[in-house]
Write a protein that holds these residues in place. Structure first.
Motif, PDB file in Angstrom:
ATOM      1  N   LEU A 100       0.797  -1.226   0.000  1.00 51.20           N
ATOM      2  CA  LEU A 100       0.000   0.000   0.000  1.00 51.20           C
ATOM      3  C   LEU A 100       0.831   1.277   0.000  1.00 51.20           C
ATOM      4  O   LEU A 100       0.518   2.228  -0.705  1.00 51.20           O
ATOM      5  N   HIS A 103       1.490   3.767   6.013  1.00 48.43           N
ATOM      6  CA  HIS A 103       0.251   3.670   6.776  1.00 48.43           C
ATOM      7  C   HIS A 103       0.563   3.066   8.134  1.00 48.43           C
ATOM      8  O   HIS A 103       1.633   2.504   8.333  1.00 48.43           O
ATOM      9  N   LEU A 123      -5.283   0.363  -2.449  1.00 52.34           N
ATOM     10  CA  LEU A 123      -6.310   0.780  -1.492  1.00 52.34           C
ATOM     11  C   LEU A 123      -7.695   0.375  -1.982  1.00 52.34           C
ATOM     12  O   LEU A 123      -8.509  -0.147  -1.210  1.00 52.34           O
TER      13      LEU A 123
END
Length: 142
Positions: A100, A103, A123
């Motif tokens: 991703l 995060h 995502l």
């Protein structure tokens, strides 16, 4: 399944909420998530409580007897980051989370500081899988 907050859907104006987000990056990301989650879920957004934008709903019931309803997908533009809620947790998304981009996670919350720094296709894949799981019959029942 993570313990859900006790929020309820309201009739508050989602666009007005997003337009009023003071942090420019959070506001921009919230506008992007409105489009992304609308596409993923096919649902219209609703405010859940004063600060969560939610899509659809599911009913949960715990072994303890606690039960209620929660948004099946959603997000909240918070001060430090945007919180994306994944009611199905993170186990099924481990490979995608690794790809991703920047995060952090906690319980059923995915924290993103800037959508420009993450892979939006990844995502979207996470959100689609989570939506399918949470809206499947029987999800949320223990």
């Amino acid at each position: 399944m993570a313990d859900q907050p006790r929020t309820v859907p309201t009739d508050a104006d989602v666009r007005a909420f997003v337009d009023a987000v003071p942090h420019a990056v959070r506001r921009r990301d919230a506008q992007r998530l409105l489009d992304l989650l609308g596409r993923v879920t096919g649902e219209q957004p609703r405010m859940w409580g004063p600060s969560i934008v939610g899509y659809g709903s599911y009913h949960y019931r715990y072994a303890s007897g606690r039960e209620g309803d929660a948004a099946a997908a959603g997000f909240s533009p918070r001060t430090a980051s945007t919180t994306v809620y994944l009611a199905d947790g993170f186990d099924a998304h481990a490979e995608d989370l690794a790809a991703l981009g920047p995060h952090t996670t906690s319980v059923s919350c995915l924290y993103l500081k800037d959508l420009d720094r993450v892979d939006l296709a990844v995502l979207e894949r996470i959100l689609r899988r989570s939506w399918a799981t949470v809206t499947a019959p029987g999800f949320g029942q223990v």
